[in-house]
Design an enzyme around this catalytic site. Structure first.
Site, PDB file in Angstrom:
ATOM      1  N   ARG A  55       0.932  -1.630  -0.035  1.00  0.00           N
ATOM      2  CA  ARG A  55       0.105  -0.107  -0.044  1.00  0.00           C
ATOM      3  C   ARG A  55       1.032   0.939  -0.212  1.00  0.00           C
ATOM      4  NH1 ARG A  55      -4.107  -1.655   4.875  1.00  0.00           N
ATOM      5  NH2 ARG A  55      -2.487  -3.188   5.103  1.00  0.00           N
TER       6      ARG A  55
ATOM      7  N   LYS B 207       8.485  -1.018   2.639  1.00  0.00           N
ATOM      8  CA  LYS B 207       8.213   0.313   4.312  1.00  0.00           C
ATOM      9  C   LYS B 207       9.129   0.384   5.490  1.00  0.00           C
ATOM     10  CE  LYS B 207       4.790  -1.915   5.839  1.00  0.00           C
ATOM     11  NZ  LYS B 207       3.546  -2.392   6.261  1.00  0.00           N
TER      12      LYS B 207
ATOM     13  N   GLU C  87      -7.364 -13.353  14.971  1.00  0.00           N
ATOM     14  CA  GLU C  87      -7.496 -12.911  14.340  1.00  0.00           C
ATOM     15  C   GLU C  87      -9.064 -12.173  13.988  1.00  0.00           C
ATOM     16  OE1 GLU C  87      -4.343 -11.250  12.793  1.00  0.00           O
ATOM     17  OE2 GLU C  87      -4.140 -12.337  14.775  1.00  0.00           O
TER      18      GLU C  87
ATOM     19  N   LYS D 203      29.896  31.012   0.541  1.00  0.00           N
ATOM     20  CA  LYS D 203      30.018  29.895   1.210  1.00  0.00           C
ATOM     21  C   LYS D 203      31.249  29.619   0.953  1.00  0.00           C
ATOM     22  CE  LYS D 203      31.629  27.396  -2.252  1.00  0.00           C
ATOM     23  NZ  LYS D 203      31.912  27.515  -3.547  1.00  0.00           N
TER      24      LYS D 203
ATOM     25  N   ASN E  14      33.426  45.918   6.213  1.00  0.00           N
ATOM     26  CA  ASN E  14      32.331  46.476   5.476  1.00  0.00           C
ATOM     27  C   ASN E  14      32.191  45.998   4.683  1.00  0.00           C
ATOM     28  OD1 ASN E  14      29.562  48.368   6.745  1.00  0.00           O
ATOM     29  ND2 ASN E  14      30.360  48.276   4.902  1.00  0.00           N
TER      30      ASN E  14
ATOM     31  N   ALA F 237      34.054  52.041  -5.177  1.00  0.00           N
ATOM     32  CA  ALA F 237      32.943  51.305  -5.569  1.00  0.00           C
ATOM     33  C   ALA F 237      33.650  51.130  -6.634  1.00  0.00           C
ATOM     34  CB  ALA F 237      31.615  52.604  -5.633  1.00  0.00           C
TER      35      ALA F 237
HETATM   36  C1  UD1 Z   1      -0.687  -8.880  13.333  1.00  0.00           C
HETATM   37  C2  UD1 Z   1      -1.571 -10.391  13.631  1.00  0.00           C
HETATM   38  C3  UD1 Z   1      -2.155  -9.561  14.429  1.00  0.00           C
HETATM   39  C4  UD1 Z   1      -1.544  -7.966  15.084  1.00  0.00           C
HETATM   40  C5  UD1 Z   1      -1.526  -6.694  14.001  1.00  0.00           C
HETATM   41  C6  UD1 Z   1      -0.721  -5.841  14.781  1.00  0.00           C
HETATM   42  C7  UD1 Z   1      -0.567 -12.207  13.171  1.00  0.00           C
HETATM   43  C8  UD1 Z   1      -1.512 -13.544  12.960  1.00  0.00           C
HETATM   44  N1  UD1 Z   1      -1.528 -11.336  13.690  1.00  0.00           N
HETATM   45  O1  UD1 Z   1      -1.769  -8.745  11.731  1.00  0.00           O
HETATM   46  O2  UD1 Z   1      -3.022  -9.955  15.490  1.00  0.00           O
HETATM   47  O3  UD1 Z   1      -3.243  -7.121  15.490  1.00  0.00           O
HETATM   48  O4  UD1 Z   1      -0.404  -7.737  13.655  1.00  0.00           O
HETATM   49  O5  UD1 Z   1      -0.591  -4.909  13.401  1.00  0.00           O
HETATM   50  O6  UD1 Z   1       0.622 -11.739  13.756  1.00  0.00           O
HETATM   51  N2  UD1 Z   1       5.463 -10.084   8.277  1.00  0.00           N
HETATM   52  C9  UD1 Z   1       7.264 -10.861   7.973  1.00  0.00           C
HETATM   53  N3  UD1 Z   1       6.383 -12.183   6.962  1.00  0.00           N
HETATM   54  C10 UD1 Z   1       5.605 -12.264   6.798  1.00  0.00           C
HETATM   55  C11 UD1 Z   1       3.968 -11.713   7.030  1.00  0.00           C
HETATM   56  C12 UD1 Z   1       4.014 -10.796   8.183  1.00  0.00           C
HETATM   57  O7  UD1 Z   1       8.044 -10.178   7.904  1.00  0.00           O
HETATM   58  O8  UD1 Z   1       5.161 -13.870   6.342  1.00  0.00           O
HETATM   59  C13 UD1 Z   1       6.047  -8.613   8.664  1.00  0.00           C
HETATM   60  C14 UD1 Z   1       5.161  -7.814   8.572  1.00  0.00           C
HETATM   61  O9  UD1 Z   1       6.158  -6.714   6.892  1.00  0.00           O
HETATM   62  C15 UD1 Z   1       4.968  -6.761   9.493  1.00  0.00           C
HETATM   63  C16 UD1 Z   1       4.773  -8.056  10.802  1.00  0.00           C
HETATM   64  O10 UD1 Z   1       5.009  -9.101  10.059  1.00  0.00           O
HETATM   65  O11 UD1 Z   1       5.561  -5.901   9.168  1.00  0.00           O
HETATM   66  C17 UD1 Z   1       2.864  -7.927  10.462  1.00  0.00           C
HETATM   67  O12 UD1 Z   1       2.550  -8.534   9.175  1.00  0.00           O
HETATM   68  P1  UD1 Z   1       0.772  -8.255   8.864  1.00  0.00           P
HETATM   69  O13 UD1 Z   1       0.514  -8.439   7.785  1.00  0.00           O
HETATM   70  O14 UD1 Z   1       0.798  -5.801   8.705  1.00  0.00           O
HETATM   71  O15 UD1 Z   1      -0.083  -8.519  10.102  1.00  0.00           O
HETATM   72  P2  UD1 Z   1      -1.284  -8.943  10.594  1.00  0.00           P
HETATM   73  O16 UD1 Z   1      -1.915  -9.757   9.897  1.00  0.00           O
HETATM   74  O17 UD1 Z   1      -1.305  -7.384  10.279  1.00  0.00           O
END
Ligand code: UD1
Ligand code: CA
Length: 452
Positions: free
Chosen positions: A15, A22, A153, A348, A374, A420
């Site tokens: 996004r 990010k 979740e 500069k 001056n 001048a």
């Molecule tokens: C997750 C939590 C949720 C919590 C939310 C808070 C789980 C299953 N759910 O949800 O309970 O409320 O975060 O924001 O944990 N990432 C990886 N590898 C992966 C998946 C994710 O590195 O395979 C990283 C993402 O880059 C991110 C973070 O983990 O920084 C969270 O992942 P995201 O997909 O945002 O989790 P949610 O499904 O939103």
């Protein structure tokens, strides 16, 4: 007991719509992941493991050897990500903080407090939670008689569970060995077909382990998923910096228009007017007036100095000096005390001695200017011959007439004057007057003749 951290940063961040991963987007003057690293390091983590996947090379290029890397080629869920992240420390005794690379508002104080509680209660896991009005999309904390029993979740929640307003921040503290053992037992048998980190909570409880929650506020856990949340995080981080200066005795007018990087120092009773930007390694003294509309980056400014509607970069400005309006101090300038650098003046790579006045419309580049000099209006230090830059020296107590060109390299010795309109190409001896312009010729009646 050792403390480590795992930073989840493998996700795609779709996004954001950016060529940058990010965690490398900036808010409050530095990349999101830097805020996270400082928070966990400040809380005592001795080593951080970044789980990377999407645009991994860019992450490594930026972070270098500040973290240890674990790779997650396919994003199969947060549990799967932590399985990769725990590998380098799975044989260690101690605890691990799990955080995300996109939550720049977490503070070390919050993590420290959560860690203290975690240790004192002898828990296997502590989940960091918050209570919010609109919990949609977050994992919910299910409690029974006040005790955490599991995290569910959004997509797997029952209607009743969806009404729960306590949410999972995605941040945890675990006992390493117990986390490792629970991770080995999670499955992807859920609505999203992912390995959920959140499932380890229920597993640890069924093992008879102690699990609890540390409740913090929503600001700490704000995650950044798109450019709008990025600007919100930026605003909140900036506000922390601005308020920190106010607490140190700085007067800031219209604080929402002022930007201050973390680490910028400003002395007591200095006033900062609207639309001022203080960046990088900047230090400003007491009783100064900064702004409106000024940008100061990597500068050291003394006391009682004024910088109005001007830009100053990588330079030093002394005390009692007035800069602007509309001056441009470019890198590597050293401007002393009680100096005036007035409107439409550019300096500069130059040093300017105490008491010198450069009141208007002047360029001073690659020059060493003495004290009490001056500058008349419209002076140009002609520092560039088209190939090389040269340096000019103007010694103490000189008077540079309006519209003088000083063709570098050239020296104007102590106390000398230039007339001048002169174009000075040769050294001017001490206390001399140099006139370097054509004499005026007057042709009587010339204009009348032309009109006929
Ligand atoms: C997750 C939590 C949720 C919590 C939310 C808070 C789980 C299953 N759910 O949800 O309970 O409320 O975060 O924001 O944990 N990432 C990886 N590898 C992966 C998946 C994710 O590195 O395979 C990283 C993402 O880059 C991110 C973070 O983990 O920084 C969270 O992942 P995201 O997909 O945002 O989790 P949610 O499904 O939103
Ligand atoms: Ca998320």
């Amino acid at each position: 007991m050792s403390l480590y951290s795992i930073i989840l940063a493998a996700g795609e961040g779709k996004r954001m719509k950016s060529k940058l991963p990010k965690p490398l987007q900036t808010a409050g003057g530095k990349p999101l992941i830097d805020w996270v690293i400082s928070a966990v390091t400040g809380a005592g983590a001795e080593k951080s493991i970044a789980v990377i996947g999407h645009m991994a090379e860019k992450m490594e290029e930026y972070l270098g050897d500040r973290v240890v890397y674990a790779y997650q080629r396919e994003q199969l869920g947060t549990g799967h990500a932590v399985m990769q992240g725990i590998a380098p420390i799975s044989d260690k005794d101690g605890s691990v903080i799990v955080v995300c690379g996109d939550t720049p508002l977490i503070t070390s104080e919050m993590i420290k407090n959560a860690y203290e509680e975690h240790k004192n209660a002898g828990r296997a896991a502590t989940v960091i939670t918050a209570v919010c009005d609109n919990p949609f999309g977050y994992g919910r904390i299910v409690r029974n008689n006040g005790n955490v029993v599991k995290i569910v979740e959004q997509k797997d929640a029952s209607e009743d569970e969806k009404k729960i307003t306590e949410i999972n921040s995605g941040m945890f503290i675990f006992d390493i060995k117990k986390l490792n053992s629970a991770l080995a037992r999670i499955t992807n048998n859920n609505a999203q077909g992912e390995y959920y980190l959140t499932d380890v909570i229920e597993i640890l409880i069924s093992d008879g382990e102690s699990v609890g929650a540390y409740i913090t506020d929503m600001e700490q856990i704000l995650g950044v998923n798109d450019r709008i949340q990025l600007s919100l995080a930026d605003e909140l981080l900036n506000r922390r910096n601005v308020y920190a200066l106010m607490r140190e005795g700085v007067r800031i007018l219209n604080p929402e228009t002022v930007r201050v990087d973390e680490g910028v120092k400003v002395g007591m009773d200095t006033v900062i007017y609207p639309n001022t930007i203080l960046e990088g390694n900047t230090q400003i003294g007491e009783d100064c007036i900064i702004g409106p509309n000024s940008r100061i980056k990597n500068c050291k400014v003394g006391d009682k100095t004024e910088v109005q509607s001007s830009v100053a970069l990588d330079s030093e400005i002394g005390s009692g000096t007035a800069v602007g309006p509309f001056a441009y101090i470019r890198p590597n300038s050293k401007i002393g005390d009680d100096i005036k650098v007035g409107d439409f003046v550019e300096v500069k790579n130059a040093s300017i001695g105490n008491g010198t006045k450069i009141a208007h419309l002047t360029y001073v580049g690659d020059a060493d200017v003495g004290e009490r000099v001056n500058f008349g209006c419209g002076t140009v230090v002609v520092n560039y011959d088209g190939i090389h830059k040269h340096r000019t020296v103007i010694e103490d107590d000189c008077f540079i007439g309006c519209n003088t060109n000083l063709v570098s390299p050239v020296t104007v010795k102590h106390g000398a004057y230039t007339a001048a309109g002169s174009t000075i190409t040769d050294e001017v001896p001490a206390d001399a007057l140099a006139i370097a312009r054509a004499r005026q010729v007057v042709k009587e009646g010339w204009a009348k003749g032309k009109k006929k």
